[in-house]
Design a protein around this motif. Sequence first.
Motif, short mmCIF file in Angstrom:
data_model
loop_
_atom_site.label_atom_id
_atom_site.label_comp_id
_atom_site.label_asym_id
_atom_site.label_seq_id
_atom_site.Cartn_x
_atom_site.Cartn_y
_atom_site.Cartn_z
N CYS A 1 -7.31 3.34 -2.81
CA CYS A 1 -6.60 2.06 -2.87
C CYS A 1 -5.58 2.06 -3.99
N LEU B 1 -2.66 4.19 -2.83
CA LEU B 1 -2.01 3.84 -1.57
C LEU B 1 -0.57 3.33 -1.70
N PRO B 2 -0.30 2.37 -2.61
CA PRO B 2 1.07 1.83 -2.66
C PRO B 2 2.14 2.90 -2.82
N HIS B 3 1.99 3.81 -3.82
CA HIS B 3 3.09 4.76 -3.98
C HIS B 3 3.04 5.89 -2.95
N ILE C 1 2.42 5.35 0.29
CA ILE C 1 3.17 4.78 1.42
C ILE C 1 4.67 4.75 1.10
N ASP C 2 4.98 4.36 -0.13
CA ASP C 2 6.37 4.31 -0.56
C ASP C 2 7.02 5.69 -0.43
#
Length: 333
Positions: free
Chosen positions: A306, A309-311, A313-314
């Motif tokens: 988790c 995940l943000p970077h 996906i980025d």
Amino acid sequence: MNELSATVLLTAVAAIVIRWCVSLNSYSGEGKPPMFGDYEAQRHWMELAYHLPIKQWYVNGSNNDLQYWGLDYPPLTAFHSYVCGIVANSFNSSWVALGESHGHESSQHKLFMRYTVLLADVTIFFPAVFVYFYQCSRGTSQTKTLAGLTTLLYPGLILIDHGHFQYNSVSLGLWLWAVTALCLDSHLLGSVAFVLALNYKQMELYHALPFFAYLLGSCFKGKENGLWKFVKLGTVVMVTFGCCWLPFLQDLQVTQQVVSRLFPVGRGIFEDKVANVWCSLSVLIKFKQLFSTSSLLNICLITTLCASLPHVIDLLWRPSLHRFKLALVCIIG
Ligand SMILES: *[C@@H]1O[C@H](CO)[C@@H](O)[C@H](O)[C@H]1NC(C)=O
Ligand SMILES: *[C@@H]1O[C@H](CO)[C@@H](O)[C@H](O)[C@H]1NC(C)=O
């Protein structure tokens, strides 16, 4: 000699002198039986790798009591130990005598061990630092030199490798070669270097997600045929892995044993000697009493994913070198 070579040479000499001064001191565990320290662990692996057949390196047995510094790093570390073991044996066979050399300490042996670390550092990590800063970073040549020098003089690495005794410069150097290759747009070579780093120390898994996301993202954003590039990268990764693992793949039981040594989930998510965020938090919350080992493991996996995940996906969506480097730093934090 031109100015650049002179600067590189002087920087390297300064970095070597500092390392040598540190290495004159004692290493961790010196004169402390029965386990000694990482120095003895490394020496013991040279002894095992030199004397035992390759299939027994990771397996408990009469000549390999895993309770006494059993090998728990991936195959490249083991091969490195094997090569060092051959050289050690040719200097003085008592340094790696099977079973009888446990806790061996002598000034000649210490000199030999210190040289093995210095050699690995200078041949793998040093050139990676120079190529990275002179080829891949922006700025004047003066700032590049300063950045390289600062990296080479980073106290953490010097103290752990040349004082305490480990070979982190090998996996870190291979990792930096991988980053450098990606910066120079050589994705295949970068993949090879990263797989080698991962097969030297499994700790490099922390960096695996950004590499994966950046490479996969760039497959489908470039001008080249994405699917073809994906197939090439996948093949290169699998072949490199296969070469590292070849001797352990012929017998399924041996393969399982190596994997269970590398990821000792049975031992829990942290041990008293290995510190991580879970270890620090456990001072406040007694995780080990609240949850079973397997649910703790799932919690670990999920929180790590988790957080990443943000970077990831980025990076998949908008792959760029700048974001890739940021993600590498992020993931460690
Ligand atoms: C591993 O081998 C050692 C030495 O032969 C033995 O004392 C020990 O009990 C073995 N450990 C396991 C888990 O089989
Ligand atoms: C090998 O090492 C042992 C133990 O330190 C020492 O006693 C012996 O003299 C050494 N042999 C040689 C040839 O240097």
